[in-house]
Design a protein around this motif. Structure first.
Motif, short mmCIF file in Angstrom:
data_model
loop_
_atom_site.label_atom_id
_atom_site.label_comp_id
_atom_site.label_asym_id
_atom_site.label_seq_id
_atom_site.Cartn_x
_atom_site.Cartn_y
_atom_site.Cartn_z
N THR A 175 7.82 -3.95 -0.27
CA THR A 175 7.86 -3.20 -1.53
C THR A 175 9.18 -2.47 -1.75
O THR A 175 9.46 -2.04 -2.87
CB THR A 175 6.71 -2.16 -1.59
OG1 THR A 175 6.82 -1.27 -0.47
CG2 THR A 175 5.36 -2.86 -1.56
N VAL A 222 7.44 -5.86 -4.49
CA VAL A 222 7.81 -5.40 -5.82
C VAL A 222 9.05 -6.17 -6.26
O VAL A 222 9.98 -6.36 -5.46
CB VAL A 222 8.12 -3.88 -5.82
CG1 VAL A 222 8.75 -3.44 -7.14
CG2 VAL A 222 6.85 -3.07 -5.54
N GLU A 273 9.52 -2.21 -11.30
CA GLU A 273 9.33 -1.32 -10.15
C GLU A 273 8.00 -0.58 -10.18
O GLU A 273 7.58 -0.02 -9.15
CB GLU A 273 10.48 -0.33 -10.05
CG GLU A 273 10.63 0.58 -11.25
CD GLU A 273 11.85 1.48 -11.13
OE1 GLU A 273 12.39 1.60 -10.01
OE2 GLU A 273 12.25 2.06 -12.15
N LEU A 279 2.93 -3.32 -8.53
CA LEU A 279 2.75 -3.72 -7.14
C LEU A 279 2.05 -5.07 -7.09
O LEU A 279 1.01 -5.26 -7.72
CB LEU A 279 1.91 -2.67 -6.40
CG LEU A 279 1.49 -3.03 -4.96
CD1 LEU A 279 2.71 -3.18 -4.05
CD2 LEU A 279 0.53 -1.98 -4.41
N VAL A 312 0.88 -0.09 -11.56
CA VAL A 312 0.64 1.20 -10.91
C VAL A 312 1.11 2.35 -11.80
O VAL A 312 0.39 3.31 -12.03
CB VAL A 312 1.32 1.27 -9.53
CG1 VAL A 312 1.12 2.65 -8.89
CG2 VAL A 312 0.76 0.18 -8.61
N THR A 362 2.11 6.33 -7.30
CA THR A 362 3.32 5.58 -6.94
C THR A 362 2.91 4.37 -6.12
O THR A 362 1.78 4.28 -5.62
CB THR A 362 4.29 6.45 -6.12
OG1 THR A 362 3.68 6.74 -4.84
CG2 THR A 362 4.63 7.74 -6.84
N VAL A 363 3.85 3.44 -5.94
CA VAL A 363 3.59 2.28 -5.09
C VAL A 363 3.30 2.74 -3.66
O VAL A 363 2.41 2.19 -2.99
CB VAL A 363 4.81 1.32 -5.13
CG1 VAL A 363 4.71 0.27 -4.03
CG2 VAL A 363 4.89 0.63 -6.50
N THR A 364 4.01 3.76 -3.19
CA THR A 364 3.77 4.29 -1.85
C THR A 364 2.35 4.81 -1.70
O THR A 364 1.69 4.59 -0.68
CB THR A 364 4.77 5.40 -1.52
OG1 THR A 364 6.10 4.88 -1.64
CG2 THR A 364 4.57 5.94 -0.11
#
Length: 284
Positions: free
Chosen positions: A19, A54, A99, A102, A182, A230-232
């Motif tokens: 990612t 991503v 970005e 995901l 996301v 967030t992606v995290t």
């Protein structure tokens, strides 16, 4: 649903997290990687694998999209707006990656009993329901009319689509793939593809029915939940789920045999895309 749940429980889950590779990580590499993993997992050379990635400002076209009568004009529009594009080797139509999107693939071995298509879709649907079970919103799986790349397993909340699922089968391996909006604007992404189809079709009748994209039916999870994800955040949820549903969770990258396979599958994807683009050039 019970059989679908079984697919999510593995003796070992390997997680490949791509990612954070940045804007130079090209989408052709992703499709080459998933084919590689299908071959290796299907042959028993690697455990069941979850791969997350991503891609920045990329439109992934379906094969049918390449047959649009004025596809050159549509592609020029994407380029003018800073998007690159590729043609994928699995089913479906155009999707937007950036970005805030995901992508996740679950690569599973086809056992003697096999994995039927609906079972693969249901497993991914269940995974997404579990990842966000702390939110009260109901996640439905049904086609959302007016969405881009519509399908019977579009994932939505209150009639607004945030994810689409596809599958790829190769050499006794199955890749169940999802794109998850996301954060960011789902309607802006849809607006880009609405204009792409408008310029690529120009109102002409076509044998294949392309979506009449309605930006109002697309959204991101952040928009739907009313909280900034967030992606995290999503990756942490995924890691916890895989850890709870396996004997062991291992992080890793392609192993030695897979690296050799990757070169073949990546080259195949690159050649296929070059061929499609040449066909587009020569047809108009």
């Amino acid at each position: 649903m019970d059989k679908a749940l079984e697919l999510l429980r593995q003796d070992t889950w390997r997680l490949i997290d791509q990612t954070a590779l940045g804007p130079h990580f090209h989408a052709l590499q992703s499709f080459g990687t998933d084919d590689t993993l299908c071959a290796s997992v299907g042959a028993g050379l690697a455990p069941a694998t979850a791969r997350a990635w991503v891609h920045h400002d990329t439109v992934v076209l379906g094969i049918q999209d390449t047959k649009l009568p004025y596809i050159k004009d549509g592609l020029a529009y994407l380029e003018q707006n800073g998007y690159q594009y590729i043609v994928r080797n699995s089913g479906g139509l155009a999707v937007v990656l950036d970005e805030g999107v995901l992508n996740l693939s679950l690569i599973l071995p086809e056992t003697d009993k096999g994995i039927d298509i609906n079972r693969g879709y249901e497993a991914m649907w269940h995974l997404i329901q579990r990842l966000f079970s702390d939110f009260p919103n109901q996640i439905e799986a049904r086609e959302i009319t007016g969405s881009y790349c519509p399908g019977s397993f579009d994932l939505s909340i209150d009639g607004k689509k945030f994810a689409g699922i596809s599958q790829r089968r190769l050499r006794k391996g199955v890749a169940v793939q999802i794109y998850l909006g996301v954060f960011g604007s789902g309607s802006d992404r849809a607006g880009l593809l609405r204009e792409f189809y408008s310029r690529s079709k120009k109102g002409e009748h076509t044998k294949f029915v392309y979506p009449d994209v309605n930006p109002a039916v697309m959204a991101s999870l952040s928009e739907l939940f009313g909280t900034e994800l967030t992606v995290t955040d999503v990756m942490l949820r995924l890691m916890m789920f895989l850890k709870q549903n396996s004997g062991q969770l291992v992080a890793g990258y392609l192993n030695g045999e897979e690296i050799s396979l990757f070169e073949q599958y990546y080259e195949r994807m690159a050649e296929r895309n070059s061929k499609f683009l040449k066909q587009i050039e020569s047809s108009q």
